[in-house]
Design a protein around this motif. Structure first.
Motif, short mmCIF file in Angstrom:
data_model
loop_
_atom_site.label_atom_id
_atom_site.label_comp_id
_atom_site.label_asym_id
_atom_site.label_seq_id
_atom_site.Cartn_x
_atom_site.Cartn_y
_atom_site.Cartn_z
N LEU A 114 -30.40 42.48 6.00
CA LEU A 114 -29.83 41.27 6.60
C LEU A 114 -29.18 40.35 5.57
CD1 LEU A 114 -32.68 40.42 9.16
CD2 LEU A 114 -30.59 41.75 9.51
N ALA A 115 -29.14 40.79 4.32
CA ALA A 115 -28.55 39.95 3.27
C ALA A 115 -27.05 40.13 3.14
CB ALA A 115 -29.23 40.24 1.93
N LYS A 116 -26.44 40.91 4.02
CA LYS A 116 -25.00 41.19 3.91
C LYS A 116 -24.29 40.76 5.19
CE LYS A 116 -25.45 45.96 5.59
NZ LYS A 116 -26.89 45.84 5.87
N GLU A 117 -22.99 40.68 5.12
CA GLU A 117 -22.15 40.41 6.28
C GLU A 117 -21.25 41.63 6.52
OE1 GLU A 117 -22.40 37.84 8.25
OE2 GLU A 117 -23.96 36.91 7.01
N VAL A 118 -21.15 42.05 7.77
CA VAL A 118 -20.40 43.26 8.12
C VAL A 118 -19.48 42.97 9.28
CG1 VAL A 118 -20.56 45.66 8.89
CG2 VAL A 118 -22.29 44.74 7.31
N THR A 119 -18.25 43.43 9.19
CA THR A 119 -17.32 43.35 10.31
C THR A 119 -16.85 44.75 10.69
OG1 THR A 119 -15.40 43.11 8.84
CG2 THR A 119 -16.49 41.09 9.59
N ARG A 120 -16.28 44.87 11.87
CA ARG A 120 -15.75 46.15 12.35
C ARG A 120 -14.23 46.08 12.35
NH1 ARG A 120 -19.23 48.17 17.48
NH2 ARG A 120 -18.13 50.08 16.90
N GLN A 121 -13.61 47.13 11.82
CA GLN A 121 -12.15 47.21 11.75
C GLN A 121 -11.70 48.60 12.17
OE1 GLN A 121 -10.90 46.23 7.77
NE2 GLN A 121 -11.97 44.25 7.75
N THR A 122 -10.65 48.66 12.96
CA THR A 122 -10.12 49.95 13.38
C THR A 122 -9.60 50.74 12.18
OG1 THR A 122 -9.46 49.06 15.53
CG2 THR A 122 -8.44 51.12 14.86
N GLY A 123 -10.05 51.98 12.08
CA GLY A 123 -9.62 52.85 11.00
C GLY A 123 -10.33 52.64 9.68
N ALA A 124 -11.37 51.79 9.67
CA ALA A 124 -12.04 51.46 8.40
C ALA A 124 -12.79 52.65 7.80
CB ALA A 124 -13.01 50.29 8.60
N TRP A 125 -13.10 53.65 8.62
CA TRP A 125 -13.81 54.81 8.07
C TRP A 125 -12.94 55.62 7.11
CZ3 TRP A 125 -18.37 53.64 8.17
CH2 TRP A 125 -19.12 53.34 9.30
N LEU A 126 -11.66 55.33 7.08
CA LEU A 126 -10.77 56.03 6.14
C LEU A 126 -10.48 55.21 4.89
CD1 LEU A 126 -8.18 57.65 8.60
CD2 LEU A 126 -10.29 58.62 7.68
N ASN A 127 -11.10 54.04 4.78
CA ASN A 127 -10.82 53.16 3.63
C ASN A 127 -11.15 53.82 2.29
OD1 ASN A 127 -9.94 51.20 5.36
ND2 ASN A 127 -11.72 49.87 5.14
N ASN A 128 -12.25 54.55 2.25
CA ASN A 128 -12.64 55.18 0.98
C ASN A 128 -11.63 56.23 0.53
OD1 ASN A 128 -15.01 53.72 0.58
ND2 ASN A 128 -16.22 55.10 1.84
N PHE A 129 -11.00 56.90 1.50
CA PHE A 129 -9.98 57.89 1.15
C PHE A 129 -8.71 57.21 0.65
CE2 PHE A 129 -12.69 60.12 4.20
CZ PHE A 129 -12.94 61.29 3.52
N ALA A 130 -8.43 56.03 1.19
CA ALA A 130 -7.27 55.27 0.72
C ALA A 130 -7.51 54.73 -0.69
CB ALA A 130 -6.96 54.13 1.68
N GLN A 131 -8.74 54.33 -0.96
CA GLN A 131 -9.08 53.77 -2.26
C GLN A 131 -9.21 54.84 -3.33
OE1 GLN A 131 -12.50 51.20 -2.10
NE2 GLN A 131 -12.31 50.56 -4.24
#
Length: 378
Positions: free
Chosen positions: A243-260
């Motif tokens: 609970l110490a973090k903040e999380v949001t939902r974004q469309t297509g975010a599961w591919l962020n690591n591949f973009a990075q």
């Protein structure tokens, strides 16, 4: 020896390695049993098929048990939340798995065709259903699991068994099943000859191509899903507190690591390429090489899922802030360190023993061999 952050990364890799080991080793057992009723045309052929994995299937269960134990030791919050939230799915897997030990032990005890066919279908159920359910579970991780934590870190799960069987999760279940059938088929083709091998190669090649199609479809579907993103700075050295973090939902975010990290695209690429190569190699009767490429396909698919989710381990759809990650759902520094040394000692022993067992019991299983060993084999 290692700081807390490094150990968290190491255990993410170790849990992944154990899951991959399970999918490769116990996965090919499940794949063989899933093919059993369709490849074996009579009891003699089905005995050949069963005995290709007979000496090894119990040892291969070690990977499954060890992976579960590792999650319990390294990620206790994940273990507690997943085993309660996925309770009925895990019970379904357990019920199905009951058919495997009794199927192997009992099928040849009675010389009756109906008796043996019944146990053959039991082995199919005990292998195909878990293969599907494991994929369904992974699919639901991408969608988010309906749980949340209160201020005392007590989790509440609000989902149901039938909610797990949504279209995307079922698609992932079919990817898992066809992948393990490909893995088992490559192994079976390597251990058999003549008619059994011919039918195995045909069905395995079909399964490999179907797996590629489903895997690509799942990839495009993931692109349109809402992924999870941590929006505040993470204390990677901190004690577990989801609970110490903040999380949001974004469309297509599961591919962020591949973009990075563009180099990570090698895993989904191999997940598409390796099954096709496996099918080609099987047609050319390069069965051992086909088993290797099939295993690489398994590694690539699981790594694709892991990289997509990273650092999330179990996202929450009810309260994104409650999502469990590799940073905030782990055991203490001391526990991770002790368990690391345990794995450092025991994992090479398991790998060495398994390699020795397969080396000693290598070679083709034939009808003639089955007849010679009538009273000692399954």
């Amino acid at each position: 020896m290692f700081d807390y952050e490094t150990l968290k990364i190491i255990w993410w890799l170790l849990v992944g390695a154990l899951l991959i080991g399970f999918a490769i080793m116990d996965g090919h057992d499940m794949g063989v049993c899933s093919l059993l009723p369709f490849v074996g045309k009579d009891d003699e052929e089905r005995r050949v098929i069963v005995n290709t994995i007979g000496p090894h299937w119990e040892g291969n269960q070690v990977w499954f048990i060890t992976a579960g134990g590792a999650i319990f030791a390294a990620w206790p919050l994940v273990y507690a939340t997943a085993f309660s939230g996925f309770y009925w799915a895990l019970i379904a897997v357990l019920w199905a798995l009951f058919f495997r030990p009794v199927g192997f032990k009992y099928r040849s005890m009675v010389h009756n065709d109906k008796w043996r066919k019944s146990w053959d279908w039991g082995l199919f159920i005990g292998s195909f259903i878990p293969a599907v359910v494991f994929g369904v579970a992974f699919g639901n991780l991408f969608l988010g699991v309906p749980f949340s934590f209160d201020k005392y870190l007590v989790s509440t799960y609000t989902g149901s068994f039938w909610a797990l069987l949504n279209p995307f999760a079922i698609l992932c279940g079919l990817v898992s099943a066809t992948m393990l059938i490909m893995q088992g088929g490559a192994f079976l083709a390597h251990r058999t000859v003549e008619g059994i091998q011919e039918r195995t190669i045909k069905l395995t090649s079909i399964s490999a191509i179907v797996m590629v199609v489903l895997f690509v479809l799942a990839g495009f579907w993931v692109k349109s899903l809402d992924g999870y993103v941590i929006t505040n700075a993470i204390n990677t050295q901190g004690l577990p507190n989801p609970l110490a973090k903040e999380v949001t939902r974004q469309t297509g975010a599961w591919l962020n690591n591949f973009a990075q990290y563009p180099l990570a695209w090698i895993f989904p690429a191999l997940g598409v390429l390796m099954p096709i190569i496996t099918a080609v190699l099987l047609k050319a009767r390069k069965t051992l090489t086909a088993f290797i490429t099939s295993s690489l396909a398994v590694v690539s698919v699981i790594m694709t899922a892991g990289i997509s989710l990273f650092p999330f381990v179990m996202p929450s759809s009810s309260d994104p802030r409650s999502s469990l990650t590799m940073w905030d759902s782990v055991s203490s520094h001391l526990t991770l360190m002790v368990m690391f040394y345990v794995v450092l000692i025991l994992l090479p022993i398991v790998v060495s023993y398994t390699s020795w067992a397969y080396s000693v019991m290598r070679g083709k299983v034939t009808k003639a061999y089955i007849k010679e060993q009538e009273h000692t084999l399954y």
